[in-house]
Design a protein around this motif. Structure first.
Motif, PDB file in Angstrom:
ATOM      1  N   TYR A 283      38.538  34.359  23.614  1.00  0.00           N
ATOM      2  CA  TYR A 283      38.338  35.799  23.457  1.00  0.00           C
ATOM      3  C   TYR A 283      39.257  36.574  24.406  1.00  0.00           C
ATOM      4  N   LEU A 284      39.347  36.120  25.649  1.00  0.00           N
ATOM      5  CA  LEU A 284      40.202  36.815  26.618  1.00  0.00           C
ATOM      6  C   LEU A 284      41.667  36.780  26.197  1.00  0.00           C
TER       7      LEU A 284
ATOM      8  N   THR B 299      29.429  44.968  33.489  1.00  0.00           N
ATOM      9  CA  THR B 299      30.005  45.215  34.801  1.00  0.00           C
ATOM     10  C   THR B 299      30.900  46.457  34.775  1.00  0.00           C
ATOM     11  N   VAL B 300      31.246  46.919  35.946  1.00  0.00           N
ATOM     12  CA  VAL B 300      32.110  48.097  36.051  1.00  0.00           C
ATOM     13  C   VAL B 300      33.484  47.811  35.437  1.00  0.00           C
ATOM     14  N   LEU B 301      33.983  46.618  35.656  1.00  0.00           N
ATOM     15  CA  LEU B 301      35.280  46.241  35.100  1.00  0.00           C
ATOM     16  C   LEU B 301      35.236  46.225  33.573  1.00  0.00           C
ATOM     17  N   SER B 302      34.139  45.753  33.011  1.00  0.00           N
ATOM     18  CA  SER B 302      33.988  45.768  31.553  1.00  0.00           C
ATOM     19  C   SER B 302      33.949  47.189  31.019  1.00  0.00           C
ATOM     20  N   ILE B 303      33.295  48.072  31.745  1.00  0.00           N
ATOM     21  CA  ILE B 303      33.225  49.481  31.328  1.00  0.00           C
ATOM     22  C   ILE B 303      34.610  50.107  31.368  1.00  0.00           C
ATOM     23  N   VAL B 304      35.396  49.771  32.381  1.00  0.00           N
ATOM     24  CA  VAL B 304      36.770  50.282  32.469  1.00  0.00           C
ATOM     25  C   VAL B 304      37.601  49.782  31.289  1.00  0.00           C
ATOM     26  N   VAL B 305      37.449  48.505  30.940  1.00  0.00           N
ATOM     27  CA  VAL B 305      38.202  47.936  29.816  1.00  0.00           C
ATOM     28  C   VAL B 305      37.803  48.619  28.511  1.00  0.00           C
ATOM     29  N   VAL B 306      36.497  48.826  28.311  1.00  0.00           N
ATOM     30  CA  VAL B 306      36.034  49.501  27.100  1.00  0.00           C
ATOM     31  C   VAL B 306      36.541  50.944  27.064  1.00  0.00           C
ATOM     32  N   GLY B 307      36.492  51.623  28.191  1.00  0.00           N
ATOM     33  CA  GLY B 307      36.970  53.011  28.240  1.00  0.00           C
ATOM     34  C   GLY B 307      38.454  53.124  27.926  1.00  0.00           C
ATOM     35  N   LEU B 308      39.264  52.268  28.543  1.00  0.00           N
ATOM     36  CA  LEU B 308      40.700  52.309  28.279  1.00  0.00           C
ATOM     37  C   LEU B 308      41.024  51.900  26.850  1.00  0.00           C
ATOM     38  N   GLY B 309      40.320  50.890  26.342  1.00  0.00           N
ATOM     39  CA  GLY B 309      40.542  50.470  24.962  1.00  0.00           C
ATOM     40  C   GLY B 309      40.130  51.536  23.961  1.00  0.00           C
TER      41      GLY B 309
ATOM     42  N   LEU C  87      48.085  50.071  30.030  1.00  0.00           N
ATOM     43  CA  LEU C  87      46.936  50.121  30.934  1.00  0.00           C
ATOM     44  C   LEU C  87      45.772  49.285  30.409  1.00  0.00           C
ATOM     45  N   ALA C  88      45.539  49.352  29.102  1.00  0.00           N
ATOM     46  CA  ALA C  88      44.476  48.546  28.509  1.00  0.00           C
ATOM     47  C   ALA C  88      44.786  47.050  28.656  1.00  0.00           C
ATOM     48  N   ALA C  89      46.037  46.685  28.456  1.00  0.00           N
ATOM     49  CA  ALA C  89      46.429  45.277  28.619  1.00  0.00           C
ATOM     50  C   ALA C  89      46.276  44.841  30.076  1.00  0.00           C
ATOM     51  N   ALA C  90      46.639  45.706  31.009  1.00  0.00           N
ATOM     52  CA  ALA C  90      46.486  45.376  32.425  1.00  0.00           C
ATOM     53  C   ALA C  90      45.014  45.218  32.791  1.00  0.00           C
ATOM     54  N   ALA C  91      44.162  46.060  32.221  1.00  0.00           N
ATOM     55  CA  ALA C  91      42.728  45.947  32.481  1.00  0.00           C
ATOM     56  C   ALA C  91      42.184  44.626  31.932  1.00  0.00           C
ATOM     57  N   TRP C  92      42.658  44.225  30.755  1.00  0.00           N
ATOM     58  CA  TRP C  92      42.250  42.928  30.211  1.00  0.00           C
ATOM     59  C   TRP C  92      42.718  41.789  31.105  1.00  0.00           C
ATOM     60  N   ALA C  93      43.927  41.896  31.636  1.00  0.00           N
ATOM     61  CA  ALA C  93      44.437  40.850  32.519  1.00  0.00           C
ATOM     62  C   ALA C  93      43.590  40.753  33.791  1.00  0.00           C
ATOM     63  N   VAL C  94      43.219  41.894  34.355  1.00  0.00           N
ATOM     64  CA  VAL C  94      42.382  41.898  35.560  1.00  0.00           C
ATOM     65  C   VAL C  94      41.010  41.295  35.246  1.00  0.00           C
ATOM     66  N   LEU C  95      40.434  41.658  34.091  1.00  0.00           N
ATOM     67  CA  LEU C  95      39.146  41.089  33.696  1.00  0.00           C
ATOM     68  C   LEU C  95      39.256  39.579  33.504  1.00  0.00           C
ATOM     69  N   GLY C  96      40.349  39.128  32.908  1.00  0.00           N
ATOM     70  CA  GLY C  96      40.549  37.694  32.723  1.00  0.00           C
ATOM     71  C   GLY C  96      40.661  36.956  34.037  1.00  0.00           C
TER      72      GLY C  96
ATOM     73  N   VAL D  74      39.902  46.601  18.077  1.00  0.00           N
ATOM     74  CA  VAL D  74      39.471  45.204  17.954  1.00  0.00           C
ATOM     75  C   VAL D  74      39.249  44.589  19.335  1.00  0.00           C
ATOM     76  N   SER D  75      40.062  44.949  20.304  1.00  0.00           N
ATOM     77  CA  SER D  75      39.862  44.396  21.646  1.00  0.00           C
ATOM     78  C   SER D  75      38.553  44.900  22.260  1.00  0.00           C
ATOM     79  N   VAL D  76      38.176  46.142  21.957  1.00  0.00           N
ATOM     80  CA  VAL D  76      36.882  46.651  22.428  1.00  0.00           C
ATOM     81  C   VAL D  76      35.738  45.876  21.772  1.00  0.00           C
ATOM     82  N   VAL D  77      35.877  45.597  20.483  1.00  0.00           N
ATOM     83  CA  VAL D  77      34.856  44.818  19.783  1.00  0.00           C
ATOM     84  C   VAL D  77      34.756  43.407  20.371  1.00  0.00           C
ATOM     85  N   LEU D  78      35.880  42.821  20.732  1.00  0.00           N
ATOM     86  CA  LEU D  78      35.860  41.488  21.345  1.00  0.00           C
ATOM     87  C   LEU D  78      35.101  41.498  22.670  1.00  0.00           C
ATOM     88  N   LEU D  79      35.284  42.550  23.457  1.00  0.00           N
ATOM     89  CA  LEU D  79      34.557  42.629  24.717  1.00  0.00           C
ATOM     90  C   LEU D  79      33.063  42.808  24.469  1.00  0.00           C
TER      91      LEU D  79
END
Length: 120
Positions: A70-71, A2-12, A39-48, A103-108
């Motif tokens: 994982y989240l 998803t777009v949100l996942s791509i944003v999380v991977v990009g920021l991470g 910002l990466a933590a905020a993106a993870w929170a939004v994804l969660g 590691v957070s990118v790998v988790l996603l």
């Protein structure tokens, strides 16, 4: 993905690269690196939250414990890495941020493998 996942991977990924650059240049974490971590933590929170709402709407992930584990792990690692970077005023604090972000990118990516084209 998803777009949100791509944003999380990009920021991470950006946070991990920035942290490695800071560690290689023997710089401690400043507001730029800590801001990227936030910002990466905020993106993870939004994804969660998005995945939680999807679950409440009847998405039914195969294993809720794994998904939320994982989240929570990714969010806590990102926040914890920023915390260590804030208080460890050497290159090692920057390196911890880089490792936690990677590691957070790998988790996603692992979430995407567990539910290919599915819930996550």
């Amino acid at each position: 993905m998803t777009v949100l996942s791509i944003v999380v991977v990009g920021l991470g990924g950006l946070t991990a690269l920035l942290g490695m650059y800071y560690a290689a240049r023997d710089l401690n974490a400043d507001l730029v690196l800590l801001g990227a971590c936030a910002l990466a933590a905020a993106a993870w929170a939004v994804l969660g939250v998005a995945l939680g709402l999807k679950d409440l709407a009847g998405g039914n992930p195969p294993e809720r414990v794994t998904l939320y584990g994982y989240l929570a792990t990714a969010l806590l690692m990102t926040v914890g890495g920023g915390w260590v970077g804030l208080f460890e005023r050497s290159r090692w604090g920057s390196l911890v941020i880089a490792i936690c972000a990677a590691v957070s990118v790998v988790l996603l990516m692992r979430l995407e493998q567990i539910w290919p084209g599915g819930f996550a």
